[in-house]
Write an enzyme that holds these catalytic residues in place. Sequence first.
Site, PDB file in Angstrom:
ATOM      1  N   GLU A  53      43.495 -58.295 -39.042  1.00  0.00           N
ATOM      2  CA  GLU A  53      43.249 -59.721 -38.815  1.00  0.00           C
ATOM      3  C   GLU A  53      44.158 -60.573 -39.706  1.00  0.00           C
ATOM      4  O   GLU A  53      44.624 -61.634 -39.286  1.00  0.00           O
ATOM      5  CB  GLU A  53      41.792 -60.095 -39.150  1.00  0.00           C
ATOM      6  CG  GLU A  53      40.731 -59.302 -38.404  1.00  0.00           C
ATOM      7  CD  GLU A  53      40.279 -58.053 -39.147  1.00  0.00           C
ATOM      8  OE1 GLU A  53      41.160 -57.288 -39.599  1.00  0.00           O
ATOM      9  OE2 GLU A  53      39.074 -57.836 -39.282  1.00  0.00           O
ATOM     10  N   VAL A 296      37.483 -17.517 -39.523  1.00  0.00           N
ATOM     11  CA  VAL A 296      37.294 -18.829 -40.155  1.00  0.00           C
ATOM     12  C   VAL A 296      36.614 -19.777 -39.157  1.00  0.00           C
ATOM     13  O   VAL A 296      35.667 -20.483 -39.496  1.00  0.00           O
ATOM     14  CB  VAL A 296      38.650 -19.391 -40.647  1.00  0.00           C
ATOM     15  CG1 VAL A 296      38.532 -20.860 -40.974  1.00  0.00           C
ATOM     16  CG2 VAL A 296      39.128 -18.617 -41.862  1.00  0.00           C
TER      17      VAL A 296
HETATM   18  N1  LIG Z   1      46.704 -18.610 -31.449  1.00  0.00           N
HETATM   19  C1  LIG Z   1      46.226 -19.353 -32.439  1.00  0.00           C
HETATM   20  O1  LIG Z   1      45.884 -20.532 -32.255  1.00  0.00           O
HETATM   21  C2  LIG Z   1      46.108 -18.759 -33.820  1.00  0.00           C
HETATM   22  C3  LIG Z   1      45.858 -19.593 -34.907  1.00  0.00           C
HETATM   23  C4  LIG Z   1      45.713 -19.003 -36.167  1.00  0.00           C
HETATM   24  C5  LIG Z   1      45.798 -17.631 -36.312  1.00  0.00           C
HETATM   25  N2  LIG Z   1      46.071 -16.848 -35.254  1.00  0.00           N
HETATM   26  C6  LIG Z   1      46.137 -15.385 -35.402  1.00  0.00           C
HETATM   27  O2  LIG Z   1      44.909 -14.957 -35.980  1.00  0.00           O
HETATM   28  C7  LIG Z   1      45.127 -13.815 -36.746  1.00  0.00           C
HETATM   29  C8  LIG Z   1      44.373 -13.935 -38.044  1.00  0.00           C
HETATM   30  O3  LIG Z   1      43.023 -14.138 -37.757  1.00  0.00           O
HETATM   31  P1  LIG Z   1      41.871 -13.580 -38.712  1.00  0.00           P
HETATM   32  O4  LIG Z   1      40.586 -14.022 -38.120  1.00  0.00           O
HETATM   33  O5  LIG Z   1      42.108 -12.167 -39.009  1.00  0.00           O
HETATM   34  O6  LIG Z   1      42.175 -14.292 -40.047  1.00  0.00           O
HETATM   35  P2  LIG Z   1      42.064 -15.740 -40.717  1.00  0.00           P
HETATM   36  O7  LIG Z   1      40.954 -16.523 -40.173  1.00  0.00           O
HETATM   37  O8  LIG Z   1      43.409 -16.323 -40.785  1.00  0.00           O
HETATM   38  O9  LIG Z   1      41.679 -15.297 -42.179  1.00  0.00           O
HETATM   39  C9  LIG Z   1      40.459 -14.677 -42.367  1.00  0.00           C
HETATM   40  C10 LIG Z   1      40.294 -14.422 -43.820  1.00  0.00           C
HETATM   41  O10 LIG Z   1      40.002 -15.638 -44.495  1.00  0.00           O
HETATM   42  C11 LIG Z   1      39.264 -15.337 -45.632  1.00  0.00           C
HETATM   43  N3  LIG Z   1      38.086 -16.141 -45.782  1.00  0.00           N
HETATM   44  C12 LIG Z   1      37.669 -16.693 -46.932  1.00  0.00           C
HETATM   45  N4  LIG Z   1      36.511 -17.299 -46.772  1.00  0.00           N
HETATM   46  C13 LIG Z   1      36.168 -17.157 -45.492  1.00  0.00           C
HETATM   47  C14 LIG Z   1      35.041 -17.571 -44.758  1.00  0.00           C
HETATM   48  N5  LIG Z   1      34.055 -18.278 -45.315  1.00  0.00           N
HETATM   49  N6  LIG Z   1      34.981 -17.241 -43.461  1.00  0.00           N
HETATM   50  C15 LIG Z   1      35.974 -16.555 -42.883  1.00  0.00           C
HETATM   51  N7  LIG Z   1      37.060 -16.115 -43.555  1.00  0.00           N
HETATM   52  C16 LIG Z   1      37.162 -16.413 -44.842  1.00  0.00           C
HETATM   53  C17 LIG Z   1      38.800 -13.890 -45.484  1.00  0.00           C
HETATM   54  O11 LIG Z   1      39.541 -13.071 -46.366  1.00  0.00           O
HETATM   55  P3  LIG Z   1      38.961 -12.884 -47.853  1.00  0.00           P
HETATM   56  O12 LIG Z   1      37.575 -12.369 -47.679  1.00  0.00           O
HETATM   57  O13 LIG Z   1      39.901 -11.989 -48.483  1.00  0.00           O
HETATM   58  O14 LIG Z   1      38.945 -14.253 -48.416  1.00  0.00           O
HETATM   59  C18 LIG Z   1      39.126 -13.523 -44.066  1.00  0.00           C
HETATM   60  O15 LIG Z   1      39.460 -12.187 -43.904  1.00  0.00           O
HETATM   61  C19 LIG Z   1      46.608 -13.715 -36.928  1.00  0.00           C
HETATM   62  O16 LIG Z   1      47.081 -12.640 -36.134  1.00  0.00           O
HETATM   63  C20 LIG Z   1      47.165 -15.003 -36.383  1.00  0.00           C
HETATM   64  O17 LIG Z   1      48.407 -14.815 -35.730  1.00  0.00           O
HETATM   65  C21 LIG Z   1      46.228 -17.380 -34.018  1.00  0.00           C
END
Ligand SMILES: NC(=O)c1ccc[n+]([C@@H]2O[C@H](COP(=O)([O-])OP(=O)(O)OC[C@H]3O[C@@H](n4cnc5c(N)ncnc54)[C@H](OP(=O)(O)O)[C@@H]3O)[C@@H](O)[C@H]2O)c1
Length: 367
Positions: A53, A296
């Site tokens: 504004e 996540v």
């Molecule tokens: N197409 C898409 O849009 C897209 C986007 C992103 C990723 N991706 C793919 O997804 C894959 C990775 O996925 P992901 O599920 O294995 O891994 P992520 O979600 O990237 O990471 C998971 C890690 O985060 C940590 N974390 C810490 N606190 C957490 C919580 N409260 N809840 C969940 N995780 C927590 C954990 O490890 P700690 O316990 O060691 O902390 C867990 O193993 C990759 O291959 C990537 O290329 C694809």
Amino acid sequence: MTEHTFYMDLALQNAQAMKGQTDPNPLVGSVIVNDNRIVGIGTHLKAGEPHAEIHAIRMAGEQAKGGTIYVTLEPCSHYGRTGPCAVAIKGAGIKKVVIATLDPNPLVAGNGVKILEEAGMEVIIGVREEEARQMNEVFNKFIVEKKPFITLKAGTTLDGKIATHTMDSKWITSAASRQDVHRLRHENMAILVGVNTVIEDDPELTARIPNGRHPLRIILDSTLRIPLDSKVVTDKLADTWIFTSQQADSEKEQTLINKGIKVFRTSSSRVDVKEVVSILGEQLVSSVLIEGGGSVHASFLEQHLIDKVVLYFAPKLIGGKAAPTFLEGTGFEKMADAVDLTHTEIIKIGQDFKFIGYPQYSKGEKK
Ligand SMILES: NC(=O)c1ccc[n+]([C@@H]2O[C@H](COP(=O)([O-])OP(=O)(O)OC[C@H]3O[C@@H](n4cnc5c(N)ncnc54)[C@H](OP(=O)(O)O)[C@@H]3O)[C@@H](O)[C@H]2O)c1
């Protein structure tokens, strides 16, 4: 279209164009009309700078006298970083005020209108109300709850996969969809991923569009497994914050701090996402884009912390039990617990489908 909607649409368009540069403040646009002529246009550009504004009144000068001001959000009534706009409107000699929506900010909420009405101005409320409220969905939540508005984003195949069983994930969606994601990143203050995504993909997590604002990068990593040579640690393109747990090694924490990374420890043995959200609110981070992966996403959804879902579906099928999906975790037990998405929308981007929806958690209280 009426005269009011015509001018309000102009104010909304100008406000919308500032998405990504006003936060934690709202997007606001304003137009002043006198004798069927636009005499002033203003848009809020940046927190700490004049409100919409004020820009419009300054442009209109003497021509504001006797005119009508259109504003997408109720003019403010409080002395914040700038003086109250309702008082400035009165001072400019404006006769009529057309407002799209009231301000949910408890400091304003109706008080702006009160000042205007007490000064004898005609006030009309509710022109393009729905559009104005939707434009400020981030602000509307943050100003009331002091917690960020959280968007879950994923690019998936039609069978919900985000990688093949060999973890090959490049590329699922088209270049056009990926460009759209860069705009989403620009519009959000922060982007959040799990540490596995950093380990497997080594992403930059930046907004690669012209004039793109790189969001703050947030990594969840309970034991600080993040590689020290990963881009988010070394490239200095944007700030990086790591949320870790009580289990994390202090020496690695110090090494990361020495590299300019901010490290927060939540109180549990795994990063507690509710604590993450509260801390981000305290740090005035008003919007977060969660870009996975699936575990996540599940942690946030199971805690009812997701406000909006944006999925890019590529017309592809991968299959395979071991191929990860965008939503992992344990999952809900019963269909009755499934999270319903409302206000859904599908937009075609090239060959892909962009799906937008808003989780409705009414079956259970927000956890
Ligand atoms: N197409 C898409 O849009 C897209 C986007 C992103 C990723 N991706 C793919 O997804 C894959 C990775 O996925 P992901 O599920 O294995 O891994 P992520 O979600 O990237 O990471 C998971 C890690 O985060 C940590 N974390 C810490 N606190 C957490 C919580 N409260 N809840 C969940 N995780 C927590 C954990 O490890 P700690 O316990 O060691 O902390 C867990 O193993 C990759 O291959 C990537 O290329 C694809």
